[in-house]
Enzyme design. Structure first.
Site, short mmCIF file in Angstrom:
data_model
loop_
_atom_site.label_atom_id
_atom_site.label_comp_id
_atom_site.label_asym_id
_atom_site.label_seq_id
_atom_site.Cartn_x
_atom_site.Cartn_y
_atom_site.Cartn_z
N ASN A 207 0.85 -1.20 0.00
CA ASN A 207 0.00 0.00 0.00
C ASN A 207 0.88 1.25 0.00
O ASN A 207 2.10 1.15 -0.09
CB ASN A 207 -0.96 -0.02 1.20
N LYS A 334 -13.02 -0.93 15.68
CA LYS A 334 -11.65 -1.44 15.79
C LYS A 334 -11.18 -1.37 17.24
O LYS A 334 -10.49 -2.26 17.72
CB LYS A 334 -10.72 -0.65 14.86
O1 PMT Z 1 2.97 6.04 6.64
P1 PMT Z 1 2.31 7.35 6.25
O2 PMT Z 1 2.44 7.61 4.77
O3 PMT Z 1 2.74 8.49 7.11
O4 PMT Z 1 0.74 7.18 6.48
C1 PMT Z 1 0.24 7.08 7.75
C2 PMT Z 1 -0.86 6.03 7.86
C3 PMT Z 1 -2.07 6.46 7.05
C4 PMT Z 1 -0.35 4.68 7.34
C5 PMT Z 1 -1.21 5.90 9.39
O5 PMT Z 1 -1.67 7.16 9.84
C6 PMT Z 1 -2.28 4.83 9.61
O6 PMT Z 1 -3.48 5.08 9.55
N1 PMT Z 1 -1.83 3.56 9.88
C7 PMT Z 1 -2.71 2.40 9.99
C8 PMT Z 1 -3.00 1.86 8.62
C9 PMT Z 1 -3.89 0.63 8.68
O7 PMT Z 1 -3.44 -0.44 8.40
O8 PMT Z 1 -5.10 0.88 9.14
P2 PMT Z 1 -6.25 -0.25 9.30
O9 PMT Z 1 -7.47 0.54 9.65
O10 PMT Z 1 -6.28 -1.15 8.12
O11 PMT Z 1 -5.76 -1.09 10.55
C10 PMT Z 1 -6.13 -0.79 11.88
C11 PMT Z 1 -5.00 -1.06 12.83
O12 PMT Z 1 -4.67 -2.46 12.82
C12 PMT Z 1 -3.72 -0.34 12.49
O13 PMT Z 1 -3.10 0.11 13.67
C13 PMT Z 1 -2.86 -1.41 11.81
O14 PMT Z 1 -1.47 -1.16 12.06
C14 PMT Z 1 -3.34 -2.68 12.46
N2 PMT Z 1 -3.33 -3.86 11.60
C15 PMT Z 1 -3.94 -3.86 10.41
C16 PMT Z 1 -3.96 -5.01 9.65
C17 PMT Z 1 -3.35 -6.18 10.14
N3 PMT Z 1 -3.33 -7.29 9.44
N4 PMT Z 1 -2.75 -6.15 11.33
C18 PMT Z 1 -2.75 -5.03 12.07
O15 PMT Z 1 -2.18 -5.01 13.16
#
Ligand code: PMT
Length: 390
Positions: A207, A334
């Protein structure tokens, strides 16, 4: 943070005083308020007008000039949060060490009850002269902090110790000085950047995460005194030091790296954007074009945040939610499903938020409330997030 701090800048007569113009410019950009005192010798090198312009300040130099309803050499140190003397010449260091107050700067130093930092600058022999070394040691014993001069080509065309530290490094030093050390001794794991999941020998899915959010959190946590483990997916190089940086590629590697540090951690902050799916079979060769469509089965990856949210003991668990719609609703879900203490929700579609920007617009979600923050730099947001660590 330097922003809003009052810095009393003392400039002495050394050729390095021209560098102070850049120093003033950098400090002003960081939001500092500066007032400048120049010794008479400093005014021989650079005109006060240059400092008045760069520091947006009246320059104080002559004890006997102007109105005397205000006693400036007493009042300026009271105004200051910090006195910085850069460059600090051998002569001024000698006067400071021996209580001689024969000009505006040395008088203001004697009257200063605030912290004083000096950045010495002189010829190598002058620096290593036992008298100078003794004077520096005396100042250290008085609590004066020293920004050690570096080695390099000097104005006298010799190479050696004695060059004043560069303005960028002096600003970094001050940034560190003004940063509260409230996370001293805390072990904090920060994840940053994307993960990648291979499809075949040459292709993968990933991504747009740049790592900026996570790296800024790691950097600010370090400045606040934490022992930081930064687990990073593949990102462009960042200028970061003083953290334990572990590089990973896939989700499994990310989980494994956290696992090794989790028991000793006080907080886990998951700013990384792990890929949610991986190919059920990864070819060890390049998949050839066949002239027809290609079906690949993707299976769901482990939710790493949820895994650690469920096994946590005393760790503060902070996750993110990267959403394109129903931001708060999804973030709340979440928070509950991953058993996180906080979710930092960011809307990827908002200008100035999300991937690869220097700013972000976030809401801090907890079981108690939702705090909607204005747009701010990722450095500022990093500090708001770190304020949540118990
Ligand atoms: O890196 P940058 O360009 O500065 O951008 C910042 C960002 C947008 C990446 C950051 O601010 C952000 O939102 N990070 C989380 C991205 C994400 O994966 O979001 P999610 O809503 O899909 O996941 C929710 C949480 O679960 C997140 O903390 C993620 O790290 C975690 N996760 C997600 C998927 C997975 N398989 N395992 C996880 O632990």
């Amino acid at each position: 943070m330097i922003k809003g701090k009052n810095i009393l800048l003392g400039v002495t007569g050394g050729i390095a005083c021209y560098k102070d113009l850049e120093l003033c410019s950098r400090l002003i950009k960081k939001g500092a308020n500066i007032k400048v005192i120049m010794t008479p010798s400093a005014t021989e090198f650079v005109r006060p007008l240059a400092f008045e312009t760069m520091a947006r300040s009246e320059v104080y130099s002559d004890m006997w000039e102007g109105h005397h309803d205000i006693v400036h050499h007493i009042d300026l140190p009271k105004w200051a949060d910090l006195m910085l003397i850069a460059p600090a010449s051998a002569s001024t260091i000698g006067k400071m060490a021996n209580g001689i107050s024969d000009n505006f700067l040395t008088a203001a130093y004697l009257a200063c009850a605030k912290d004083v930092i000096i950045a010495p600058s002189m010829n190598t022999q002058m620096l290593h002269n036992p008298a100078t070394q003794k004077n520096i040691d005396t100042l250290k014993s008085y609590g004066v902090k020293i920004i050690a001069p570096e080695s390099g080509i000097l104005a006298c065309d010799t190479i050696g110790d004695g060059r004043m530290e560069e303005p960028e490094q002096i600003v970094e030093y001050l940034e560190d000085y003004f940063t509260k050390k409230d996370l001293l001794g805390k072990n904090i794991i920060v994840t940053a950047g994307p993960t990648i999941e291979p499809i075949d020998f040459v292709r993968y899915i990933t991504n747009h995460s740049s790592g900026k959010m996570g790296y800024n959190i790691a950097n600010e946590a370090k400045k606040r005194g934490a022992n930081v483990t930064l687990i990073s997916g593949p990102v462009k190089p960042f200028d970061i030091s003083g953290v334990n940086r572990i590089e990973i590629k896939t989700n499994d590697q990310l989980k494994e790296a956290i696992e090794k540090k989790f028991d000793d951690a006080d907080a886990l902050i998951m700013a990384a954007a792990p890929v949610d799916y991986r190919a059920s079979e990864v070819s060890d060769k390049k998949i050839k074009k066949s002239g027809s469509n290609l079906d690949i089965e993707f299976i769901e990856n482990t939710d790493i945040l949820k895994h650690f949210g469920l096994v946590k003991t005393n760790q503060t668990i902070i996750g993110f939610a990267a959403e394109t719609d129903d931001l708060i609703d999804n973030a709340n879900k979440k928070l509950i499903s991953k058993n996180a203490d906080y979710i930092i929700a960011n809307d990827l579609k908002k200008e100035g938020a999300g991937f690869n920007t220097d700013t972000n617009i976030a809401s801090i979600i907890s079981k108690e409330n939702v705090i909607n923050l204005d747009i701010m730099t990722k450095v500022e947001l990093a500090n708001k997030i770190l304020d949540l660590v118990r």
